[in-house]
Design an enzyme around this catalytic site. Structure first.
Site, PDB file in Angstrom:
ATOM      1  CG  ASP A  58       5.924  -1.780   1.214  1.00 13.50           C
ATOM      2  OD1 ASP A  58       6.015  -0.817   0.331  1.00 13.50           O
ATOM      3  OD2 ASP A  58       6.582  -2.531   1.176  1.00 13.50           O
ATOM      4  CB  SER A 101      -0.559  -3.214   6.283  1.00 17.09           C
ATOM      5  OG  SER A 101       0.165  -3.913   5.357  1.00 17.09           O
ATOM      6  NE  ARG A 102       0.875   3.732   2.472  1.00 12.59           N
ATOM      7  CZ  ARG A 102       2.139   4.151   3.119  1.00 12.59           C
ATOM      8  NH1 ARG A 102       2.988   3.756   3.074  1.00 12.59           N
ATOM      9  NH2 ARG A 102       1.869   5.061   4.058  1.00 12.59           N
ATOM     10  CB  VAL A 103       1.798  -4.463  -0.261  1.00 11.78           C
ATOM     11  CG1 VAL A 103       2.231  -3.087  -1.150  1.00 11.78           C
ATOM     12  CG2 VAL A 103       2.809  -4.851   0.865  1.00 11.78           C
TER      13      VAL A 103
END
Ligand code: ATP
Ligand code: MG
Length: 515
Positions: free
Chosen positions: A338, A363-365
């Site tokens: 992620d 940081s995707r989430v």
């Protein structure tokens, strides 16, 4: 009175629990052996990943199930096992020993102690390969996992249950970030598991002594497979670590697991596959190398409240060659995780440590899990730094700079310095809020660039010693109020006046902090 029913039940239980003796289990014979791989005939009821027992107490893992033979890799004793030796099926896939007892210990991928301390009493085991939690069992990533590293927590926040890759060339501080993150979990109620895959024993010993000295072993288990361990053990290590992590996660606890590193894991798997004569694909890795890592990393999850709300946060590490993130393993793992923290040797060598390349790291989430206070104050940080970097490159060609550009350049350079952080120096959320507030205010213009580092350290000490009430007022889960911001800046100004001002002698005193 004799209770016939009870006796009957007892006998039934015994019969069900009975394990056939070796001789009664299916038995085969080794027809070829070499390089830690054996080929066995005569075994017909073996499962994929089943543990096989060989005469002499040696164990092997069945991986190639073919029409008339089985290819298995040996966990030990490849010089003692030969053609004609009998092989018994066990009916079991590989299991990892689990339990609270493993915290503070160093174990091998089968759960046997390696630290010379007492034997384990726990008899609980979990399968090393286990399906990942389903979509319905998962909850939202909404709790931050503080790494204690300013550059990461402010711009690339990690949430509990996330998978964040650390990627970079050799010797760029990858392990250092992971170890610092473990150290920062001291009072956070997070169980840590450090899985070492194919590392030098000396490096691992150093990491363990660091963890011990910092008191981090109380909540940490080290699953170790070093470079001289048999390849199958290196291959199993991350799955074993994950099985242990799952044990805690399904109890509703938060776990952090570090895989150091997955490039060596892929190499171990490639070695095994080539020895088993499986077809080779790109970079000589077998075709299922993506599945090798996806099935591991998919097991990291944040469980829904109904399932106990536990989580596994995975931090895999991948080593690149000459910064090539488009190689096979890096692209695979980048697409599974992620987000990634990209470390650059150029930055590292120029003294920017941790050497995080902010432009290529994401940081995707984690954003939704970031603390409101930090999110609120670091929103502009990434953009400002990007602007500074662009300007800095552009300005290499010219020398005439107007005042505004000079200011942007100097502030950018100071921000970069603020984001530098020594190893083992973890910042608390309140420390970060203070540093971010000060470094983005006009006060930084009064601090010479060379002094920024000592100023930051000094300021935090100054607050800890003289201004403790500031820290009791800051609520890390709330947006910083204008009042508190003002207070932080006034304290910073006071500190500048009493330390830097005196030292420099020529700094203007009494510049008022912005509200
Ligand atoms: P390898 O590729 O060998 O695994 P690595 O990328 O994991 O290396 P580390 O072992 O973490 O890198 O760090 C390399 C060296 O840099 C170590 O000597 C470490 O002490 C130093 N180092 C790492 N981070 C920092 C930092 N923030 N400040 C100062 N020194 C650091
Ligand atoms: Mg390392």
């Amino acid at each position: 009175m004799i209770d016939v029913n009870a006796i009957g039940k007892g006998i039934l239980k015994k019969i069900q629990g009975a394990r056939p003796e070796k001789e009664e289990r299916a038995c085969g014979k080794i027809i070829a052996s070499g390089d830690g791989v054996v080929h066995v005939t005569g075994l017909h009821d073996v499962k994929y990943n089943e543990l096989l027992e060989i005469k002499g107490g040696y164990r092997a893992l069945a991986l190639n199930l073919e029409h008339d033979s089985i290819g298995a890799v040996l966990f030990s004793g490849d010089d003692k096992v030969g053609c004609g030796d009998y092989v018994y099926s066990t009916g079991e896939t590989v299991h990892m020993r689990v339990g609270e007892e493993l915290l503070g210990r160093i174990v091998d991928p089968l759960g046997e102690p390696l630290d010379g301390l007492s034997e384990f009493l726990t008899t609980e085991y979990r399968p090393v390969e286990f399906p990942a939690p389903s979509i319905m069992d998962r909850g939202k990533v909404n709790t931050p996992l503080q790494t204690g590293i300013l550059a990461i927590d402010s711009m690339i926040p990690i949430g509990r249950g996330q998978r964040e890759l650390i990627i970079g060339d050799r010797q760029t501080g990858k392990t250092a970030i992971a170890v610092d993150t473990i150290l920062n979990q001291k009072n956070e109620n997070v169980i840590c598991i450090y899985v070492s895959i194919g590392q030098k024993a000396s490096s691992l010993a150093k990491i363990i002594s660091t963890l011990r000295n910092a008191g981090a072993m109380d909540y940490t288990c080290v699953v170790s497979s070093t470079a001289d361990d048999p390849v199958p053990l290196q291959y199993l290590a991350p799955y074993s670590g994950c099985a242990l992590a799952e044990y805690f996660m399904y109890q509703g606890k938060d776990v952090l697991i570090v895989y150091d590193d997955l490039s060596k894991h892929a190499v171990a798997y490639r070695t095994m596959s080539l020895l088993l004569k499986r077809p080779a694909g790109r970079e000589a890795y077998p075709g299922d190398v993506f599945y090798l890592h996806s099935r591991l990393l998919e097991r990291a999850a944040k469980l829904s409240e109904e399932k106990g709300g536990g989580s596994i946060t995975a931090i895999p590490i991948v080593e690149t060659l000459a910064g090539d993130i488009s190689a096979y393993i890096p692209t695979n793992v980048i697409s599974i995780t992620d987000g990634q923290i990209y470390l650059e040797s150029e930055l590292f060598n120029s003294g920017v440590r941790p050497a995080v390349n902010v432009g290529l790291s994401v940081s995707r989430v984690g954003g939704s899990a970031q603390r409101t206070s930090i999110r609120n104050i670091s929103g502009q940080l990434r953009v400002n730094l990007a602007q500074y970097r662009e300007l800095a490159i552009f300005m290499q060609f010219g020398s005439d700079l107007d005042a505004e550009t000079q200011k942007t350049l100097s502030r950018g350079a100071k921000m970069t310095t603020t984001l530098k952080q020594r190893q083992y120096l973890n910042y608390s959320v309140k420390d970060m809020l203070v540093l971010l507030t000060v470094s983005q205010s006009e006060l930084v213009d009064r601090i010479p660039e060379k002094k920024v580092e000592s100023f930051n350290e000094g300021l935090l000490d100054f607050i800890r010693v003289n201004k403790q009430d500031l820290y009791t007022e800051i609520d890390p889960d709330q947006k910083l109020s204008a009042d508190i911001k003002k207070k932080i800046l006034l304290i910073a100004e006071e500190y500048i006046n009493c330390s830097m001002g005196v030292e420099q002698g020529n700094l203007p005193i009494g510049v008022h902090a912005e509200a």
